[in-house]
Design a protein around this motif. Structure first.
Motif: not given
Ligand SMILES: Nc1nc2c(ncn2[C@@H]2O[C@H](COP(=O)(O)OP(=O)(O)OP(=O)(O)O)[C@@H](O)[C@H]2O)c(=O)[nH]1
Ligand SMILES: [Mg+2]
Length: 279
Positions: A187-188, A197-203, A208-212, A238-242
């Motif tokens: 998933x990209x 810049x707050x969108x990753x926290x709101x959604x 969390x499921x995206x690779x990139x 939300x995704x430490x490996x992104x």
């Protein structure tokens, strides 16, 4: 301090009864700033008139069927040696623009095909076909995301060449596509610098499921209040490996990084790996 989210502000949150009825509702602390949660029940969402247990059964049924179709798609794509990517973002962050620029750069080197998801119109598939790449438009009507069954039907009609790339542009929506596996390898998620810049926290689910994560529209950075460092930090919360790339589909800046990510992912796919694409 709220016991639901631990945020330290007084607010309104869901409250499940201990004594039988399987439902949740707002509960007002009555002493300060208010916000309301409706996603803290066992089902993680709230639908008026429907119990949490019924919601869980429905969700399990829908997602179970979707997952079976997704596995079928994944097997077919693996047999053909095709790398499939699921591109997700809010409406207008630049998915189709990025795809058009990507396809121009892949032309004559890497076979590519596109599935376009939108509620209405074939505008995006038309834009893709202008590059010479084959494209199928799926119109979801009132639906807010693609599902694996729709993608399976599109796969029957698309020419898929060995060692090629299938781009699936999902319906513009940062929420619903997160729940539906389409059979993709990666998933990209695309976030443009005009969105905040707050969108990753709101959604968080989709990030969390995206690779990139691709930060698009960097050409607009001088004109907007957007902190790249904060957006990346939020995504990594939300995704430490992104993995993160910054691009402008408009000017082409940063696209070479995206093209090499694609090549790394394609090589991994040809080698039969499903791991995260190369750094
Ligand atoms: N300045 C600037 N504009 C961009 C960039 N990428 C896309 N746009 C513009 O953003 C608008 C939306 O772009 P699309 O590519 O249609 O976005 P989308 O994500 O495919 O939109 P939906 O399919 O409707 O969700 C268009 O006006 C594009 O020209 C970019 O890198 N910089
Ligand atoms: Mg589009």
């Amino acid at each position: 301090m709220c016991t639901v989210c631990g945020c330290g502000t007084s607010h309104v949150h869901e409250h499940k009864h201990d004594d039988g009825p399987d439902h949740v509702h707002g509960h007002d602390h009555g002493d300060g700033t208010a916000h309301v949660h409706f996603g803290e029940g066992d089902a993680g969402l709230s639908v008026p008139g429907m119990s949490q247990s019924r919601l869980i059964r429905l969700e399990a049924d829908i997602l179970g069927k979707n997952d079976a179709y997704a596995e079928r798609n994944r097997t077919l794509l693996a047999e053909k040696g095709v790398l499939a990517l699921n591109l997700v973002s809010s409406p207008g962050s630049g998915k189709t623009s990025l795809l058009v620029e990507t396809l121009k750069r892949l032309a004559g080197k890497t076979p590519a095909a596109v599935i376009e998801g939108d509620q209405q119109t074939s505008n995006d598939a038309d834009r893709i076909r202008e590059t010479g790449a084959p494209a199928i438009q799926i119109n979801t009507g009132k639906g807010c995301h693609l599902d694996a069954h729709m993608v399976g039907h599109a796969l029957e009609k698309l020419p898929l060449e060995p060692a090629g790339i299938l781009f699936i542009e999902n319906v513009g929506n940062l929420v619903c596509p997160a729940g539906f596996d389409l059979g993709e390898a990666f998933k990209v998620v695309i976030l443009s610098v005009t969105e905040g810049e707050d969108k990753p926290l709101k959604y968080p689910d989709i990030f969390a499921k995206a690779d990139l994560m691709i930060l698009n529209k960097t050409d607009l950075l001088p004109h907007v209040d957007f902190c790249v460092g904060a957006a990346v930090a939020n995504a990594r919360r939300v995704n430490s490996r992104i993995k993160v790339l910054q691009v402008s589909a408009r000017t082409g800046e940063g696209l070479e990084g995206w093209m090499s990510w694609l090549e790394g992912a394609r090589t991994l796919r040809s080698a039969g790996s499903t791991g995260i694409a190369a750094e």
